[in-house]
Structures are given as C-alpha cells and as structure tokens.
Design a protein around this motif. Sequence first.
Motif, short mmCIF file in Angstrom:
data_model
loop_
_atom_site.label_atom_id
_atom_site.label_comp_id
_atom_site.label_asym_id
_atom_site.label_seq_id
_atom_site.Cartn_x
_atom_site.Cartn_y
_atom_site.Cartn_z
N PRO A 119 0.83 -1.23 0.00
CA PRO A 119 0.00 0.00 0.00
C PRO A 119 0.86 1.26 0.00
O PRO A 119 0.53 2.23 -0.70
CB PRO A 119 -0.79 -0.10 1.32
N ALA A 123 0.82 4.20 -2.78
CA ALA A 123 0.54 5.60 -2.44
C ALA A 123 1.62 6.52 -2.98
O ALA A 123 1.33 7.56 -3.57
CB ALA A 123 0.40 5.75 -0.93
N ARG A 126 1.35 6.72 -6.86
CA ARG A 126 0.12 7.10 -7.54
C ARG A 126 -0.61 8.31 -6.94
O ARG A 126 -1.24 9.05 -7.66
CB ARG A 126 -0.86 5.92 -7.50
N LEU A 127 -0.57 8.43 -5.63
CA LEU A 127 -1.44 9.41 -4.99
C LEU A 127 -0.67 10.65 -4.58
O LEU A 127 0.43 10.55 -4.01
CB LEU A 127 -2.11 8.78 -3.76
N ARG A 208 -11.12 2.85 -4.89
CA ARG A 208 -9.66 2.89 -4.90
C ARG A 208 -9.05 1.55 -4.48
O ARG A 208 -8.12 1.05 -5.11
CB ARG A 208 -9.21 4.01 -3.95
N LEU A 209 -9.59 0.97 -3.43
CA LEU A 209 -9.04 -0.28 -2.94
C LEU A 209 -9.29 -1.41 -3.92
O LEU A 209 -8.43 -2.28 -4.12
CB LEU A 209 -9.63 -0.63 -1.56
N MET A 212 -6.77 -1.12 -6.62
CA MET A 212 -5.48 -1.63 -6.17
C MET A 212 -5.44 -3.15 -6.25
O MET A 212 -4.48 -3.73 -6.72
CB MET A 212 -5.25 -1.20 -4.72
#
Lengths: 306, 340
Positions: A119, A123, A126-127, A208-209, A212
């Motif tokens: 995760p 992050a 991508r975020l 979002r999850l 992923m």
Amino acid sequence: MTTSTLETPRSESSSARGFNRDHFENALLKVLRPLVIALLFLAAVFPFYYMVLLSFRSLESLLQNPGSLWISVDEFDPSTYLDVLAPVSDGGQGFATFMRNSLVVALGTVVLSLLVAIPGAYAVSRLAFLGRRQVSGLFLAVYFFPSILLAVPLFVFFTQVGLRGSLVGLLIVYVSQVVAVSIYTLRNYFATVPVSLEEAAAIDGCSRLQIMRRISLPLAMPAIISNGLFIFMIAWNEFLFALLFLVERRDSWTVSLGLSQLSGSIEVPTTVLMAGSVILTLPIILLFFASERLLVGGLTAGAEKG
Amino acid sequence: MTQLTGGPGIAGPGPAAPAGGTPPGSRVRGSSFRRKEENRTGLALISPTVIIVVAAVVLPIIWAIALAFQRVRLINIRGTGFIGEYTLANFANVLTSPGFLGALFTTLIYSVVGTALAIGIGLIAALALRKPFPGRGLIRASLLLPYVAPVVAATFVWSTMLNPQFGVVNWFGTMVLGWEDPVAFLSDRALPVSIFGWQVELPIALITVILFEGWRSFPFAFLFLTARLQAVPEVLDEAARIDGATPSQRFRHILLPQLLPTIAVLTVLRFIWTFNNFDDIYLLTGGGAGTEVVSVRVFDYLTARGDIGAAAAQALLLAVILAMLVGVYLKLFGREEEQA
C-alpha cells in the motif's frame, strides 16, 4: 559476418604499425579473455565447492590430507549433517531449531514488510498526498544509514524492555530496515502500470481499494515476488542484529548466529560446522538459481544493505 | 503489424497519450473533493510504513544522539531516557583514547581499497563476459554467488581455507609454492616478505579482509556494469573499429566515458556500505591483528565494555564523517552523478 567483411580491406590499407598493435591487442585479448573468465569463475565458485567437500568429510581425514580436493567413496561421511541438525539434548548442534527460527523470522519479515510496503508503494507512486516527497527522502536516508549507529539505541531499548532473546523484537527491527527499500523498488513498478487502466476501472465503478486489488496488484506481481525473495534473503542472511538481540538464548538463535557462535568453539569439529554452512547457504542458492531472472532485477533496483 | 495499426492512434491527437504522462492529481483540478480524498487515502496507505520507520529508525537515532552526550553505562541502563546530564565527556574520551583514530584510519583504507578492488574486478568481469559464448548465462549467475551467499557462511569458509593447520591455501603454499611456514592470514598483524631483496612488512590480516571485501562485493559492480554495457549502442564500437581503433583505444575512448557515471554511482554506494561494514571484519578477525574498524570498535564498547555513551559517540562520529566524505564527493563529481 559484417565485422569480418569490413575489417579485411582496412587491415590491408592501414599502416603497418597500427595493424600490428591492433593485431597484437586482439591476439592478447583472445588468450586473456578465457583465462580471466576461468579465473573469476574459479574464485567465485571454489569456496562453495570447498564448503560442500568438507561437509562430507570427517575431521580426521581432513587433518590427514588437507590438500585433497576430491572425495573418495570410503571417505564420504554424511553423518556430519545428522550431527549438526540433531538437537543439543541428543548430542547434536541443534541446527534444526536454528533453521526453524531463521525461517520464522525471514518469512515473517517478508509477509509483514510486503503487507506494509505494497500500500505504501502504491501511495507513493500514484497518490498526491501531503509530504509525499519528504517521505521518499526519509526512506532513502534510512537505506544508507550505518546500522551500527542504530544498533546502539536498539540494544539499550531491548535490554530495558527485556525483549532481548525474543524473535518478535528482531522481526520488528528487520521489517523497519527492509520496508523502506521495499517501497523504493516497488514504487518504480507501480509507476509502470498504465494510469489509463486504473481510470477505466474507476469509470466502471471500482473504488480505490478495488482498483489496487484487481488492477495494480496483479500487474505488479512479478515485482512483488522478486521483492519478497529479496527480503527473504536479507532476513535470512542478517547477522548484526541477530547477534545483538539473540546471543544469550541459544534456543532462539538463527542459523547465521548459530554458525558464527559455534565456529569460535574448539569442541565442534570444523567439518560438522561446514555441514552447518551448507545448510545455511543452500536455501539461498536454491532460491537464487530458481529465480535468478527475477532476482537480478530486484538486486539492481534495490541493492542489499551491507 | 500491431505497431503499424497502433501507430496512427498514438500519433493522432487522441486524449490517451497526454493523459498517461500527467500525474493523477492534476487531472482532477476542478474537483477539490477528489483531491482531498486522494490525500486522505495516500496518507492512510503510507502511514503504517511511516509509523514503523519513525518508531524503529528515526526515534532510536535521535536517542542515539542523546546517548552520545550522556555518561551511560550498561550497569545503570534502567534509568536512562532522554532526560539526563548532557556532557561532551564521551567525545573527549573517544578522541583522546589511543585506538579511535587508528580505527578510523583503518576504516578509511579498508573502504577505499575495498571499493576500488570490488569495482575493478567487477569491471574486468563485465568486460570479459560482454561477448556471448555458450554457457555465459551460467557463469554470470555463478559470479553472483559471493554476493548472495550468507556472510557468516562465506567468512567461515574463508577462515577455514586460510587456516594455518589444515586450510587448503596454506597446504598449497607450503607444498606447491614452497613457503617455509604456513601463514596465519587472519591473525598476523604483519608478515615479513622480501620483494626483490627488499624486506617489507605486509599488513597481512588487513590485506586479507580487503581481499575478502573485493571478492564479496565485485558481483554487485559486475551486475551494474553489465547492465550499463548492454545499453551502450553497438554502432559506436563498430564505427571506432572501422576507423582502426584498437581494443584498448575503444575501451578508453568509447566504453569508459559511457561507463563513468555508473562507476561514480557504484563508488558512492560501495564506499558507504564498506565504510559502515561490521559483519565481515567481525567474523573474519574479530577486529584483531590491525583490522579494527570503527563499527567493530563500537560493538566492543557496547557489549564487552558496556560503555554505551562512548559507543554512541563513536557511531555518531562514524556517521558524521561518512556524511561529510560523501558530501565532498558529491560536490566534486555531482554532475556526473545526475547523468546516471
């Protein structure tokens, strides 16, 4: 083909001196190259050959004939392995227990690190969140930090809390050491997953999850596997922290620590410990050859600390 | 075929091409809700890592700095925390004690020569294995063994091979090369050797640990340089060959400039890791026979002497000196670094 056809007219027309030098260097390289390759190969592989060789000999035959690089059938003695693996109560060295400890710590480190790092890597790649760049910088700094400086406060802390001798404490330290590197390598792979794929999934109504789990994770799987192998190798090979935290409790020694501790004593025959070294090295070499392609990418992407 | 059909779509003014390049954050500039959501998710996903790193790396380091300024021993360890009497006594003790500067000097020699050796051998290996031949893949993989094998096993085999009583190296030396006595490679501080009539004292244990470092780390350099060599355009070499450049000239003027940035990066990485290295020397010599490096000394202070304050002070000095050396290096060669 092309080189030979191009070279013929040139060597005829070029000056005698240049021709000679080129010729000389090429001839020299022709001899030197295989020689260098053979030498490097020998230097890299011989110690491991020697390790396996000694592990099957008895101490007496080694002392009688230290130069022998071959093993005859009547010298062949696999009892060293039984001796090194058997528990201490049966007169062995207890390497079976050490292997279990190493396996627990290494697998635990792999699972925990990946759980945390995947995760995190997603992050970072991508975020856009607050402090993204600073976090990346922090992780890189952790990677280059002298572990001996870290060892001092951790040693003090573990002594104070009474966690010395526990595998859990070691596990936490390993995860903290590895997770930053892991994010650093995984991040690059997540970045290669096309954004348009994720957008398509988002338009189809994925959260979002879900994106992923269903899109990014499967696509990054090769990278995740190679990363996991890489973490396993680091944790299995690690020595300093194992020495600092576990040395007082023999039943929680890892294989690395066990071998290093026993090699100092005179009571255990060298050949028996060689069997221990083979046991320590073999899983890593098997893993390495089984996944060389994957792993080499992992090694260059996030080189081992040490 | 697929490329041909795909060509016009990408070349045309389709929206897909620019969208791939822009970060996701800027695409949704209009909607502040999505940006907030992204920020929240990002922080949530990264926070476990940050917590672990802060708890197990950042805080301990801050504490190590605090410990370096306190008189802490293993005996009175229970009561220590951040609050205590701060003093410079540790640094004064460490800098005036006889061993520290010597250990620092050994560390420097060990890391400079070890790094040079590892990169040198790695370069030779990468060049030698550049042209394909049958079995190259297997040899390449085998050359990586010293690097992937556990350090404890590698040092154990080395010390057995070098053992004066039953090691194969000393057997070979005395039986084949005609040495008078077996050499205690790992416990002799100096070995008198005559080279062309000159009596020289070789620091044999230090040389051995440096050789070990070269052996163990060259695969790392080999791996990076091989990858870089594969990216050198074949045309360059070809053109130079047609112009009549000899192999050594082609290496000097074509390959080396291409490899230099990689070598510069490797130098920094290997130097940092060798400078901080503890395992190899501790396991080979235990820091004896003139091989005591700073990290082994820190370990001794920490465990054997129980002088935590002095241990922390030395570890801190090690880190600061390393940071300064790397800083100077980057300042001098920083531009090449960026190209790599």
